[in-house]
Write a protein that holds these residues in place. Structure first.
Motif, PDB file in Angstrom:
ATOM      1  N   ARG A 201       0.846  -1.208   0.000  1.00 17.10           N
ATOM      2  CA  ARG A 201       0.000   0.000   0.000  1.00 17.10           C
ATOM      3  C   ARG A 201       0.876   1.251   0.000  1.00 17.10           C
ATOM      4  NH1 ARG A 201      -5.020   2.107   1.620  1.00 17.10           N
ATOM      5  NH2 ARG A 201      -4.973   3.751   3.202  1.00 17.10           N
ATOM      6  N   HIS A 202       1.909   1.255   0.853  1.00 13.45           N
ATOM      7  CA  HIS A 202       2.820   2.404   0.881  1.00 13.45           C
ATOM      8  C   HIS A 202       3.585   2.535  -0.438  1.00 13.45           C
ATOM      9  CE1 HIS A 202       1.852   3.074   4.978  1.00 13.45           C
ATOM     10  NE2 HIS A 202       2.513   2.032   5.464  1.00 13.45           N
ATOM     11  N   LEU A 203       3.951   1.407  -1.022  1.00 15.53           N
ATOM     12  CA  LEU A 203       4.668   1.439  -2.299  1.00 15.53           C
ATOM     13  C   LEU A 203       3.803   2.051  -3.392  1.00 15.53           C
ATOM     14  CD1 LEU A 203       7.133   0.667  -4.001  1.00 15.53           C
ATOM     15  CD2 LEU A 203       6.133  -1.607  -4.290  1.00 15.53           C
ATOM     16  N   HIS A 204       2.522   1.678  -3.414  1.00 10.63           N
ATOM     17  CA  HIS A 204       1.596   2.232  -4.407  1.00 10.63           C
ATOM     18  C   HIS A 204       1.555   3.755  -4.299  1.00 10.63           C
ATOM     19  CE1 HIS A 204      -1.948   2.231  -7.037  1.00 10.63           C
ATOM     20  NE2 HIS A 204      -2.471   3.133  -6.222  1.00 10.63           N
ATOM     21  N   ALA A 205       1.394   4.259  -3.075  1.00 12.25           N
ATOM     22  CA  ALA A 205       1.314   5.701  -2.881  1.00 12.25           C
ATOM     23  C   ALA A 205       2.636   6.387  -3.217  1.00 12.25           C
ATOM     24  CB  ALA A 205       0.924   5.996  -1.434  1.00 12.25           C
TER      25      ALA A 205
ATOM     26  N   PRO B   6      -1.153  14.130  -8.346  1.00 11.49           N
ATOM     27  CA  PRO B   6      -1.562  15.054  -7.269  1.00 11.49           C
ATOM     28  C   PRO B   6      -1.919  14.322  -5.979  1.00 11.49           C
ATOM     29  CG  PRO B   6      -2.589  15.681  -9.347  1.00 11.49           C
ATOM     30  CD  PRO B   6      -1.915  14.353  -9.591  1.00 11.49           C
ATOM     31  N   VAL B   7      -1.620  14.977  -4.874  1.00 10.36           N
ATOM     32  CA  VAL B   7      -1.842  14.357  -3.560  1.00 10.36           C
ATOM     33  C   VAL B   7      -3.301  13.987  -3.360  1.00 10.36           C
ATOM     34  CG1 VAL B   7      -1.779  14.766  -1.070  1.00 10.36           C
ATOM     35  CG2 VAL B   7       0.133  15.493  -2.498  1.00 10.36           C
ATOM     36  N   HIS B   8      -4.227  14.836  -3.786  1.00  5.32           N
ATOM     37  CA  HIS B   8      -5.641  14.543  -3.537  1.00  5.32           C
ATOM     38  C   HIS B   8      -6.110  13.312  -4.311  1.00  5.32           C
ATOM     39  CE1 HIS B   8      -6.109  16.815  -7.327  1.00  5.32           C
ATOM     40  NE2 HIS B   8      -7.269  16.188  -7.457  1.00  5.32           N
ATOM     41  N   VAL B   9      -5.487  13.048  -5.453  1.00  3.10           N
ATOM     42  CA  VAL B   9      -5.832  11.843  -6.215  1.00  3.10           C
ATOM     43  C   VAL B   9      -5.331  10.601  -5.486  1.00  3.10           C
ATOM     44  CG1 VAL B   9      -5.480  10.612  -8.395  1.00  3.10           C
ATOM     45  CG2 VAL B   9      -5.833  13.097  -8.398  1.00  3.10           C
ATOM     46  N   VAL B  10      -4.098  10.665  -4.993  1.00  2.68           N
ATOM     47  CA  VAL B  10      -3.536   9.540  -4.232  1.00  2.68           C
ATOM     48  C   VAL B  10      -4.352   9.304  -2.962  1.00  2.68           C
ATOM     49  CG1 VAL B  10      -1.491   8.676  -3.041  1.00  2.68           C
ATOM     50  CG2 VAL B  10      -1.236   9.970  -5.169  1.00  2.68           C
ATOM     51  N   ALA B  11      -4.742  10.387  -2.289  1.00  2.00           N
ATOM     52  CA  ALA B  11      -5.541  10.263  -1.066  1.00  2.00           C
ATOM     53  C   ALA B  11      -6.856   9.556  -1.341  1.00  2.00           C
ATOM     54  CB  ALA B  11      -5.793  11.645  -0.469  1.00  2.00           C
TER      55      ALA B  11
ATOM     56  N   HIS C 216      -8.077   7.916   2.232  1.00  2.00           N
ATOM     57  CA  HIS C 216      -7.834   8.872   3.303  1.00  2.00           C
ATOM     58  C   HIS C 216      -8.960   9.901   3.327  1.00  2.00           C
ATOM     59  CE1 HIS C 216      -3.212   8.051   3.417  1.00  2.00           C
ATOM     60  NE2 HIS C 216      -3.910   7.117   4.018  1.00  2.00           N
ATOM     61  N   ALA C 217      -9.480  10.197   4.511  1.00  7.90           N
ATOM     62  CA  ALA C 217     -10.593  11.138   4.622  1.00  7.90           C
ATOM     63  C   ALA C 217     -10.180  12.547   4.217  1.00  7.90           C
ATOM     64  CB  ALA C 217     -11.126  11.148   6.059  1.00  7.90           C
TER      65      ALA C 217
ATOM     66  N   LEU D  42      -0.482  13.848   3.102  1.00  9.13           N
ATOM     67  CA  LEU D  42       0.668  14.757   3.185  1.00  9.13           C
ATOM     68  C   LEU D  42       1.541  14.431   4.390  1.00  9.13           C
ATOM     69  CD1 LEU D  42      -1.065  18.138   2.295  1.00  9.13           C
ATOM     70  CD2 LEU D  42       0.757  17.029   0.985  1.00  9.13           C
ATOM     71  N   ARG D  43       0.891  14.097   5.521  1.00  9.75           N
ATOM     72  CA  ARG D  43       1.642  13.814   6.735  1.00  9.75           C
ATOM     73  C   ARG D  43       2.381  12.486   6.633  1.00  9.75           C
ATOM     74  NH1 ARG D  43      -2.247  14.178   9.870  1.00  9.75           N
ATOM     75  NH2 ARG D  43      -2.729  11.989  10.287  1.00  9.75           N
ATOM     76  N   VAL D  44       1.690  11.443   6.133  1.00  9.89           N
ATOM     77  CA  VAL D  44       2.281  10.107   6.069  1.00  9.89           C
ATOM     78  C   VAL D  44       3.416  10.054   5.055  1.00  9.89           C
ATOM     79  CG1 VAL D  44       1.828   7.679   5.528  1.00  9.89           C
ATOM     80  CG2 VAL D  44       0.156   9.003   6.827  1.00  9.89           C
ATOM     81  N   TYR D  45       3.252  10.767   3.943  1.00  8.57           N
ATOM     82  CA  TYR D  45       4.234  10.672   2.856  1.00  8.57           C
ATOM     83  C   TYR D  45       5.004  11.982   2.674  1.00  8.57           C
ATOM     84  CZ  TYR D  45       1.711   6.408   1.955  1.00  8.57           C
ATOM     85  OH  TYR D  45       1.134   5.168   2.102  1.00  8.57           O
ATOM     86  N   ALA D  46       5.206  12.689   3.774  1.00  5.89           N
ATOM     87  CA  ALA D  46       5.933  13.963   3.712  1.00  5.89           C
ATOM     88  C   ALA D  46       7.342  13.771   3.179  1.00  5.89           C
ATOM     89  CB  ALA D  46       5.962  14.612   5.094  1.00  5.89           C
TER      90      ALA D  46
END
Length: 417
Positions: free
Chosen positions: A349-353, A362-367, A372-373, A379-383
């Protein structure tokens, strides 16, 4: 001779505090909801100082309209009630986690303390004891686990203040907690590493699971809950394919339990044509297993099942991930090629992101793909990934400017006036 003289001098009330037998009591006046001021006696304190301290706290609380009556309920009794009442609104797996924390780490150590007598220092002592010998066999408990104990108690005691009005303040808010452990750097695969691993999983009947996990970033339990009715393989070329993630699976007391997704939100995640083709092959294999099983086949619509049709438990792909990595690395060593770093199933899951963010998605697409709500969570997890991108932003901007054709100057264009 009067009865008072026969029994000695009667105890005197001094500034709201009085001795009664072997204990001390205090009295304050409290205004009820009707506006009537009435005396409230509270007793059972071992010393005059303890009674005065409680009196002062009660006076402040009464002034704020927050006074609570004295209660003999213990920490253990309250937490049992809290589990039944306030924790019913959470998911079964979350409630089971709360119950394990309370019964394993809290109740045996501080369960007999009267709740209203609990002090922040008592909790600080509890955390220190857990850090020293709270684990299995008297081994130290990790700082992360102790932090979770603190989080559960903070939530429970907050309800004791707000909902049950049995505490005036939350003792967990002022307790000293152990230092958080520094996060260990997670070893992450490259895109080539993932392709190499998936080539190994192609020989297994659950290859489709690992492909879908890596190509969607879905959680383990979400894929365990996936039904064929929520899989859309698109047109004949796999265009427009997607999966709809409606729920999740967890194990509570050895029982497989299905529930809503984390956060309670469904989501639709697009899949590529290659993954759609893998799922189509997986479905054909499943149909062949159904035909072979005959009357022994267990009905249902789950995408990922055992050979006789029973839905998988979440632990199955976790154990299989480790087994297939060992298989891959054994073959790699025999072939004289470097083995893959060992990662967890959840790291797919982390690798995908990570790969998407590095590619500029874009971050919102990945979220949205991760469920992610709020993109702020992503942004925090993948800073660290975004920081790596930001370091090259200046060079990227320079290349953009240098690659832009230079327009003729105003002198060359002539007078525009």
């Amino acid at each position: 001779m009067s009865s008072a003289r026969q029994g000695g001098a009667a105890p005197k009330l001094r500034n709201g505090v009085i001795r009664r037998g072997n204990s001390w009591s205090y009295v304050i006046r409290v205004t009820d909801s009707a506006g009537v001021s009435k005396p409230r006696w509270v007793g059972g304190f071992p010393t005059e100082a303890a009674a005065k301290r409680a009196r002062d706290e009660a006076r402040i609380a009464a002034g704020r309209g927050e006074f609570v009556d004295r209660s003999t309920v213990t920490v253990g009794e309250y937490l049992d009630r809290w589990l039944m009442a306030h924790a019913l609104e959470v998911k079964p797996r979350t409630r089971a986690g709360y119950e394990h924390i309370i019964n394993t780490y809290v109740a045996p150590r501080i369960g007999r303390i009267r709740l209203q007598a609990l002090r922040p220092a008592d909790l600080s002592t509890l955390y220190r004891q857990l850090m020293e010998s709270g684990g299995r066999g008297g081994k130290p408990l990790s700082a992360r686990s102790v932090e979770y104990v603190h989080a559960v108690l903070r939530k429970a005691f907050a309800d004791a203040v707000r909902n049950d009005q049995i505490l005036t303040t939350n003792p967990a808010e002022r307790a000293k907690r152990p230092r958080k452990e520094q996060a260990v750097a997670v070893v992450m695969w490259t895109a080539d590493d993932l392709a190499s691993f998936l080539a190994t999983t192609m020989g297994h009947r659950l290859h489709g699971y690992f492909r879908l996990a890596a190509y969607t970033g879905a959680r383990r339990g979400e894929l365990m809950n996936l039904r064929w009715a929520d899989v859309h393989l698109g047109d004949e070329h796999g265009q427009g394919a997607f999966v709809r993630l409606r729920g999740t699976v967890s194990v509570i007391g050895g029982v497989r339990v299905e529930g809503s997704t984390k956060g309670g939100r469904e989501r639709t995640v697009s899949i590529d044509a290659g993954t759609a083709a893998v799922l189509a092959e997986h479905r054909q294999r499943q149909e062949a297993e159904r035909a072979l099983a005959g009357a022994l086949w267990v009905g249902g619509d789950h995408v990922f099942r055992r050979e006789l049709g029973e839905p998988l438990f979440p632990d199955t792909p976790t154990a299989l991930m480790a087994k297939l990595q060992r298989q891959h690395n054994t073959a790699a060593v025999e072939a004289g090629t470097p083995p893959l770093p060992v990662i967890r199933l959840h790291d797919l899951r982390h690798l995908h992101a990570t790969l998407l963010l590095k590619a500029g998605v874009p971050v919102h697409v990945v979220a949205a793909r991760l469920g992610h709500a709020d993109p702020a969570i992503t942004l925090r997890v993948y800073a660290h990934v975004l920081d790596d991108q930001a370091s090259g932003a200046a060079t990227t901007f320079e290349h953009l400017i240098n690659s832009t054709p230079t327009k003729p100057s105003s002198d060359a264009q002539g007078d525009r006036g």
